[in-house]
Design a protein around this motif. Sequence first.
Motif, mmCIF file in Angstrom:
data_model
loop_
_atom_site.group_PDB
_atom_site.id
_atom_site.type_symbol
_atom_site.label_atom_id
_atom_site.label_comp_id
_atom_site.label_asym_id
_atom_site.label_seq_id
_atom_site.Cartn_x
_atom_site.Cartn_y
_atom_site.Cartn_z
ATOM 1 N N UNK A 142 44.176 74.716 33.209
ATOM 2 C CA UNK A 142 44.709 74.506 31.513
ATOM 3 C C UNK A 142 45.801 73.913 32.106
ATOM 4 N N UNK A 143 47.259 73.966 33.103
ATOM 5 C CA UNK A 143 48.599 73.112 33.340
ATOM 6 C C UNK A 143 47.605 71.956 33.864
ATOM 7 N N UNK A 144 46.855 71.491 35.005
ATOM 8 C CA UNK A 144 46.947 70.718 35.894
ATOM 9 C C UNK A 144 45.297 69.916 35.578
ATOM 10 N N UNK A 145 44.406 70.781 34.544
ATOM 11 C CA UNK A 145 43.130 69.971 34.147
ATOM 12 C C UNK A 145 42.758 69.890 35.302
ATOM 13 N N UNK A 146 42.554 70.258 36.258
ATOM 14 C CA UNK A 146 41.742 70.546 37.983
ATOM 15 C C UNK A 146 40.957 71.732 37.654
ATOM 16 N N UNK A 147 39.488 70.716 38.766
ATOM 17 C CA UNK A 147 38.534 72.058 38.993
ATOM 18 C C UNK A 147 38.342 72.203 40.387
ATOM 19 N N UNK B 209 43.242 81.203 39.539
ATOM 20 C CA UNK B 209 43.004 80.769 41.196
ATOM 21 C C UNK B 209 43.012 82.263 41.889
ATOM 22 N N UNK B 210 43.829 82.885 41.974
ATOM 23 C CA UNK B 210 44.229 83.823 42.886
ATOM 24 C C UNK B 210 43.102 85.112 42.498
ATOM 25 N N UNK B 211 42.542 84.526 41.453
ATOM 26 C CA UNK B 211 40.981 86.139 40.724
ATOM 27 C C UNK B 211 40.009 84.835 41.361
ATOM 28 N N UNK B 212 39.872 83.899 42.073
ATOM 29 C CA UNK B 212 38.787 83.982 42.136
ATOM 30 C C UNK B 212 38.695 83.355 43.453
ATOM 31 N N UNK C 9 39.788 77.949 49.157
ATOM 32 C CA UNK C 9 39.446 77.854 47.764
ATOM 33 C C UNK C 9 40.513 75.888 47.838
ATOM 34 N N UNK C 10 39.501 74.768 47.158
ATOM 35 C CA UNK C 10 39.100 73.383 47.377
ATOM 36 C C UNK C 10 38.793 72.807 46.243
ATOM 37 N N UNK C 11 39.882 71.860 45.753
ATOM 38 C CA UNK C 11 39.557 70.932 44.316
ATOM 39 C C UNK C 11 38.207 70.122 44.506
ATOM 40 N N UNK C 12 37.809 69.874 43.701
ATOM 41 C CA UNK C 12 36.142 69.542 43.501
ATOM 42 C C UNK C 12 37.308 68.204 42.397
ATOM 43 N N UNK C 13 36.541 66.941 42.473
ATOM 44 C CA UNK C 13 37.178 65.908 41.773
ATOM 45 C C UNK C 13 36.265 65.754 40.295
ATOM 46 N N UNK C 14 34.228 65.508 40.437
ATOM 47 C CA UNK C 14 33.672 64.861 39.223
ATOM 48 C C UNK C 14 33.129 66.135 39.882
ATOM 49 N N UNK C 15 31.691 65.433 38.473
ATOM 50 C CA UNK C 15 30.536 66.810 37.776
ATOM 51 C C UNK C 15 29.791 66.741 39.489
ATOM 52 N N UNK C 16 29.822 65.305 39.599
ATOM 53 C CA UNK C 16 28.444 65.212 41.038
ATOM 54 C C UNK C 16 28.935 65.594 42.082
ATOM 55 N N UNK C 17 29.855 66.185 42.509
ATOM 56 C CA UNK C 17 30.625 67.271 43.126
ATOM 57 C C UNK C 17 30.503 68.420 42.846
ATOM 58 N N UNK C 18 30.758 68.576 41.519
ATOM 59 C CA UNK C 18 30.646 69.868 41.190
ATOM 60 C C UNK C 18 28.851 70.636 42.113
ATOM 61 N N UNK C 19 28.028 70.481 40.909
ATOM 62 C CA UNK C 19 26.366 69.763 41.336
ATOM 63 C C UNK C 19 25.993 70.235 42.785
ATOM 64 N N UNK C 20 26.469 69.166 43.716
ATOM 65 C CA UNK C 20 26.734 69.335 45.031
ATOM 66 C C UNK C 20 26.554 70.489 45.576
ATOM 67 N N UNK C 21 27.918 70.846 45.442
ATOM 68 C CA UNK C 21 28.551 72.572 45.675
ATOM 69 C C UNK C 21 27.358 73.392 44.853
ATOM 70 N N UNK C 22 27.037 73.603 44.155
ATOM 71 C CA UNK C 22 26.168 74.086 43.346
ATOM 72 C C UNK C 22 24.778 74.464 44.419
ATOM 73 N N UNK C 23 24.476 73.115 44.942
ATOM 74 C CA UNK C 23 23.035 72.830 45.376
ATOM 75 C C UNK C 23 24.016 73.315 46.384
#
Length: 405
Positions: free
Chosen positions: A231-236, A212-215, A244-258
């Motif tokens: 790998x500790x919390x299983x969060x994306x 996270x510090x590197x990102x 930096x912020x957390x995203x919860x679903x694949x759809x949200x990740x796709x929205x961020x990428x687009x």
Amino acid sequence: MDAIREWVSLLAEIGFSGLFDILLVTLMIYAFLAALKRTRRSGLIFTGILIVGAIYLIARKLNLLLTVSLLQGFFAVFLVALVIIFQEDLRYFFERVALWWFERRLPLYERKSARFLRREVEILARTLSDLAREKIGALVVIRGKDSIARHLDGGEEVRGLLSEPLLKSIFDPHSIGHDGAVVVGGNLIDKLGVHLPLSTNLEKLPGSGTRHAAALGLSERSDALCLVVSEERGTLSVARHGDIRMVSTPAEVAEVLEAFYDEISPPSEKSSWKRFVVKNYREKLISFFLAVVLWIVLGYGAQIVNRTFEVPVHYGPLPSSLTVARIDPPKVLVTLSGPRRAFALFKPGDIKLSLQLWDARKGQHDFFIPSGALSYPGGLQLEDINPRKVALDIEDKIPEPKSYP
């Protein structure tokens, strides 16, 4: 009407070259502010410098000598401090200028940034979500418009087609490149096992690890999009522009990428004048205002001009038995020259004219006004005194009647 005439007169004095000068400086300041916008810390420092500058101008206006002296000492080392404080942002700024210049020399078909097809967006969103569910650490960097080569340390060249099996094999806990970052450019994986600069902003990294510090560290130094799996919390989480912020679903990740690719390479139908004006409008207005102020202070304000003021004639102490009955003329015209900015906070009352009459005698006399009889603010030069002589009638002082108790 008078205000309109003043504005027309000012525009006439500015001229075409002055307007072009202001627009060019506006462009440079805007590019620098856009670079500062990447990190909140740099933006706050720049805001602080503007506040100090405003305090200095107010102090000069109110004639606060101690405050002005201290701030002038501050501005003496300002340029050196500017380079030290903003060294990363200045490097980023000049890097963007160089990239823009080289890109203009490329054919039109080579200028567009690579865009993901829907298939690649789905691959990244699905793969990273699977890694998060299985608590397998991962760090993916997607290039933006900025060059990130100088921020990358180590790693191995891949140049492989982006795919789910390839990503999962790279981030397998037994893989050599598991602990490093994967750099994606277009639909290719460019490098694996890359080390990134670490952020020192601990407030945004509570309980987070090195990934996270590197990102966050790379997002503070470029416009790249960083996706990190804990790998500790299983969060994306996603990192961009020093946040930096957390995203919860694949759809949200796709929205961020687009959204990311819409920003760095917008479709042609979105490139309108309205988009150009509205985007970063605050930075554009601030840039124009600062350019005008700098032009007035350093350009227009540096021009040498003459100003003429009407100054009353005063005189110093006379022999105790004499008095001045008449001064002709009672006022003279004093012409001073200097840069326009020297007259910006200037008041006519700052000019004093005092004749020394300690050895005067009774009668009518023509006194020559020496340059030393005038006092005026520093940074100005005396050009003329008109008239240079004044007539004084000096008479015996009428004794005051004695009062008896």
